[in-house]
Design an enzyme around this catalytic site. Structure first.
Site: not given
Length: 396
Positions: A89, A216
């Site tokens: 990401k 995350d």
């Protein structure tokens, strides 16, 4: 053994074996070869030979047939192995909004999955005692310190299942890059374990559980674009945030930024005062631009690694408008240039940058009830051959 015989019977039927025998095909050629998943039907190609006779090349979608047959086998015999893409990401913007009583910081960030990723192969272990992890790069922990093993332990704890695995991690995402590669690996492992157990947990369950081992990780159970708050574990899906055909380039120097050291140097009074909800609104309505790609961790990261600040400035100066925005992802040390797939020429020309990691990428999402898929056009970036090791214990 029944499933093994079934697989052999389906994959190599007698008619298919006969069709590949040249002696049965005078004056012609038949080639059976895998095609891309996007080729739906076989095609017939005819060309004239030197003798004036026509030669026929029959291109058969073997890969699609193998995939369908493998699905049939899995239905009858139960899933025994699985290969999944584990994408990383970027943080399109990252605001640090305060410090919490538990020592963590509150953040507000637009996370987005991109097409650079690892490949993870899972195979059921014949024993019910231990997971076994291998990888193609040195320095990656293979024991309980690895988030993949932590995720599998977590899944067994939550579901009271007893599947153990042989796992091979084909690593392409660099570590210490601010790209969430390890978090993605953990989310992928949770998804895989759930598939092997017949999907007894919901995606919401997996997302909630994953926050116990990493802030995350829950993001990767979004559909690929999300506004994340709290420690990062509060995830709000953002549909169609950014176009998948918007290219980018990732440039990561050999040096890494310690996340702990970056946060240690963070001074909240020096962070941006821009409302993160307004940044999100501007991006979803108008797209990416330099003024909305704010990362409050850049100043402390540039203190930790001054060369990273110089790299960002040089990329902006050399781009001549090729990039809509240039910014650091996460706590570093990856610099992202959105708008073009290639880095400036100096990255290739100067010795100071001969060891940097460079990859092109694009934005990526996933569909309902399916995991992320690597785009067919994504060539991928691998580590050098000298860094690779044998893939045992996974046997393909």
């Amino acid at each position: 053994m029944a499933s093994s015989n079934l697989l052999s019977h389906h994959l190599f039927p007698s008619s298919l074996q006969t069709s590949t025998n040249r002696s049965n095909l005078p004056n012609g050629r038949v080639f059976l070869r895998p095609c891309t998943r996007f080729r739906k039907n076989p095609s017939l190609r005819i060309a004239a030979s030197g003798s004036g006779r026509k030669q026929v090349e029959f291109v058969y979608n073997l890969e699609d047939k193998l995939n369908k047959l493998a699905d049939e086998v899995d239905k009858e015999a139960g899933l025994s192995r699985l290969t999944l893409f584990s994408p990383c990401k970027i943080n399109v913007f990252l605001r640090i909004t305060g410090k919490r009583g538990d020592g963590f910081h509150d953040l507000a960030s637009l996370f987005h999955v991109i097409s650079l990723g690892d490949t993870i192969k899972f195979s059921l272990s014949p024993t019910k005692t231990k997971d076994r992890l291998s990888t193609n790069v040195p320095g990656v922990p293979l024991d309980e310190r690895n988030l993949i093993i932590k995720a599998l332990n977590l899944y067994r704890k939550k579901t009271e299942t007893d599947n153990f695995f042989w796992i091979h991690l084909d690593k392409k995402v660099p570590t210490g890059a601010g790209l969430g590669g390890g978090s993605s690996n953990a989310a992928t492992a949770l998804w895989a374990a759930n598939q092997f157990s017949g999907c007894i947990a919901s995606e919401d369950d997996l997302q909630e559980w994953s926050a116990e081992i990493g802030s995350d990780i829950p993001f990767f159970f979004s559909h690929g674009a999300a506004y994340c708050t709290g420690r990062g574990e509060v995830v709000e899906d953002i549909p169609h945030a950014l176009p998948p055909n918007l290219p980018m380039v990732l440039v990561k120097p050999k040096e890494e930024c310690s996340t702990a050291e970056v946060y240690k140097r963070l001074r909240l009074e020096q962070t941006s005062s821009t409302d993160p909800s307004m940044l999100l609104k501007q991006i979803t309505e108008n797209g990416i631009s330099q003024d909305v790609c704010i990362n409050d961790l850049e100043p402390p990261a540039f203190e930790v690694l001054p060369s990273l600040k110089r790299l960002k400035k040089r990329i902006i100066a050399a781009s001549r408008g090729d990039y809509q925005a240039v910014f650091m992802s996460g706590s570093g040390s990856t610099i992202v240039g959105v708008g073009a797939p290639d880095p400036p020429a100096f990255i290739y020309d100067e010795d100071d940058y001969k060891d940097v990691f460079v990859s092109d990428a694009c934005f990526l999402t996933r569909g309902e009830n399916e995991w992320y898929k690597e785009p067919v056009s994504q060539a991928g970036v691998s580590f050098s051959e000298e860094d690779t090791t044998d893939e045992a214990p996974y046997i393909s």
